[in-house]
Design a protein around this motif. Sequence first.
Motif, PDB file in Angstrom:
ATOM      1  N   ASP A  13       0.816  -1.215   0.000  1.00 22.75           N
ATOM      2  CA  ASP A  13       0.000   0.000   0.000  1.00 22.75           C
ATOM      3  C   ASP A  13       0.853   1.269   0.000  1.00 22.75           C
ATOM      4  OD1 ASP A  13      -2.304  -1.521  -0.026  1.00 22.75           O
ATOM      5  OD2 ASP A  13      -2.617  -1.425   2.149  1.00 22.75           O
ATOM      6  N   ALA A  14       2.072   1.170   0.563  1.00 21.16           N
ATOM      7  CA  ALA A  14       2.980   2.324   0.597  1.00 21.16           C
ATOM      8  C   ALA A  14       3.681   2.538  -0.742  1.00 21.16           C
ATOM      9  CB  ALA A  14       4.017   2.137   1.700  1.00 21.16           C
ATOM     10  N   GLY A  15       3.529   1.584  -1.675  1.00 21.17           N
ATOM     11  CA  GLY A  15       4.148   1.714  -2.992  1.00 21.17           C
ATOM     12  C   GLY A  15       5.517   1.078  -3.098  1.00 21.17           C
ATOM     13  N   ALA A  16       5.864   0.233  -2.130  1.00 23.59           N
ATOM     14  CA  ALA A  16       7.176  -0.411  -2.160  1.00 23.59           C
ATOM     15  C   ALA A  16       7.244  -1.543  -3.175  1.00 23.59           C
ATOM     16  CB  ALA A  16       7.540  -0.942  -0.776  1.00 23.59           C
ATOM     17  N   VAL A  17       6.089  -2.047  -3.599  1.00 28.10           N
ATOM     18  CA  VAL A  17       6.035  -3.121  -4.595  1.00 28.10           C
ATOM     19  C   VAL A  17       5.431  -2.557  -5.876  1.00 28.10           C
ATOM     20  CG1 VAL A  17       5.196  -5.444  -5.130  1.00 28.10           C
ATOM     21  CG2 VAL A  17       5.679  -4.812  -2.751  1.00 28.10           C
ATOM     22  N   ARG A  18       6.243  -2.475  -6.913  1.00 27.19           N
ATOM     23  CA  ARG A  18       5.785  -1.941  -8.197  1.00 27.19           C
ATOM     24  C   ARG A  18       5.718  -3.065  -9.227  1.00 27.19           C
ATOM     25  NH1 ARG A  18      10.142   2.289  -9.494  1.00 27.19           N
ATOM     26  NH2 ARG A  18       9.069   2.235 -11.509  1.00 27.19           N
ATOM     27  N   LEU A  19       4.615  -3.095  -9.956  1.00 19.83           N
ATOM     28  CA  LEU A  19       4.387  -4.147 -10.941  1.00 19.83           C
ATOM     29  C   LEU A  19       4.389  -3.575 -12.355  1.00 19.83           C
ATOM     30  CD1 LEU A  19       1.439  -5.908  -9.068  1.00 19.83           C
ATOM     31  CD2 LEU A  19       3.835  -6.605  -9.061  1.00 19.83           C
TER      32      LEU A  19
END
Length: 204
Positions: A13-19
């Motif tokens: 949710d914090a944007g640490a995982v980008r797809l």
Amino acid sequence: MCSVEELALHLFDAGAVRLGDIEAKQGRRTPVYFDLRVVVSHPTVMLATVKHLQKMASEINHDILCGVPYAAMPLAAVMSVNANTPMVMKRKEAKNYATKKLLEGVFQKNQNCLVIEDVVTSGGSLLETVDALRAEGLVVTHALVVLDREQGGASVLKANGVEVKALFTMTNLIKLLRDAGKITNNTVEIISDHIRICQFGSIG
């Protein structure tokens, strides 16, 4: 302290995982990119991550900490303050004036240094830091990472005398995100295929 499962969702949710089709280090393409730098803007998520790392660190003998520049340095700093454990900082390049140090901080030879890293892929960045610490007489046998992408880096480090302990493996992380409805089964398959195909047997 939140659970590992909850932390995975907080990081997402914090944007640490980008797809997506993302350009990673050295021009490599990847369907998933883990960017822990964003947590400096999310203190609650950073603290939760640090608490889990500290729990792992408590099981490893160490005198000082060192975060791999730059993403892991804030994590190591918070761990240092919370646990009252001294920290040293490795510079990207040695200063070309005054002390011309590559390693900043107070330490003694033969102290055990626990290295903190955000992500291990090929193991190159982490091993570079380990080599710099060892060159100054510090003993490095373990490293804590938030995410092991399972692409060979941990094996490379083990071959160089460093045991890597990860808060998440990529397989574990994407399973947690899928189970929570954050990503689809198709995305999981794409990432799993990428991990299997893109392996690093040596530093790259």
